[in-house]
Design a protein around this motif. Structure first.
Motif, short mmCIF file in Angstrom:
data_model
loop_
_atom_site.label_atom_id
_atom_site.label_comp_id
_atom_site.label_asym_id
_atom_site.label_seq_id
_atom_site.Cartn_x
_atom_site.Cartn_y
_atom_site.Cartn_z
N THR A 17 0.81 -1.22 -0.01
CA THR A 17 -0.14 0.24 -0.02
C THR A 17 0.85 1.28 -0.16
N ASP A 18 0.38 2.25 0.00
CA ASP A 18 1.14 3.61 0.03
C ASP A 18 1.97 3.80 1.19
N THR A 19 1.64 2.95 2.29
CA THR A 19 2.27 3.08 3.68
C THR A 19 2.98 1.91 4.17
N PHE A 20 2.66 0.54 3.38
CA PHE A 20 3.29 -0.66 3.97
C PHE A 20 3.99 -1.29 2.80
N LYS A 21 5.22 -1.60 3.20
CA LYS A 21 5.97 -2.51 2.14
C LYS A 21 6.69 -3.65 2.74
N LYS A 22 6.94 -4.62 2.05
CA LYS A 22 7.54 -5.98 2.56
C LYS A 22 8.59 -6.67 1.69
N ARG A 23 9.05 -7.53 2.18
CA ARG A 23 10.39 -8.13 1.44
C ARG A 23 10.45 -9.53 1.94
N ASP A 24 10.41 -10.62 1.08
CA ASP A 24 10.77 -12.11 1.37
C ASP A 24 12.15 -12.48 1.15
N LEU A 25 12.30 -13.47 2.00
CA LEU A 25 13.67 -14.16 2.04
C LEU A 25 13.62 -15.79 2.11
N ILE A 26 13.75 -16.58 1.32
CA ILE A 26 13.83 -17.77 1.32
C ILE A 26 14.98 -18.52 1.71
#
Length: 130
Positions: A17-26
């Motif tokens: 969203t405009d105010t939420f970011k995420k990133r994955d690590l496997i």
């Protein structure tokens, strides 16, 4: 919680969203080498940079929190979701730091004891029962 494994994949930062970011690590987790597990960790907001200095194949120790939450769909059926939220990732190295000390990320590694020459006193009988 913590686990050690090998970096399998590093995701791109996703602006959800405009105010939420995420990133994955496997991470490949091989507690039993016959059955390798692929564990997905996520980092959110400012912590998405935790994975910047990692490369595929790096041995890492991931410190994380286990999160769980319910979600109810339009039909009133509730499902439950779990997330592994990374808050620290350290590369695991086996090389000693200058001065003979080991790095903090390797503080739990095994260092074998020095070799002892038990034949130094030839001529004395060994009275061990085996």
């Amino acid at each position: 919680m913590e686990i050690r494994g090998k970096v399998h994949e590093i995701g791109d930062v996703q602006q959800v969203t405009d105010t939420f970011k995420k990133r994955d690590l496997i991470v490949q987790y091989a507690e039993n080498p016959q059955f390798v597990e692929y564990i997905r960790f996520e980092a959110t907001q400012d912590r998405t940079t935790l994975f910047d200095n990692l490369s595929v194949g790096d041995e890492v120790e991931v410190s994380f929190n286990l999160r769980g939450r319910p979600w109810t769909n339009r039909d009133g059926v509730t499902s439950y979701f779990n997330s592994l939220v990374a808050w620290r990732v350290a590369k695991v190295t086996s090389e000693p730091v200058a001065g003979g000390a080991q790095s903090a990320s390797n503080s739990q590694s095994f260092t074998p004891p020095p070799t002892v020459d038990i034949s130094a006193e030839d001529g004395k009988d060994d009275d061990l029962p085996f």
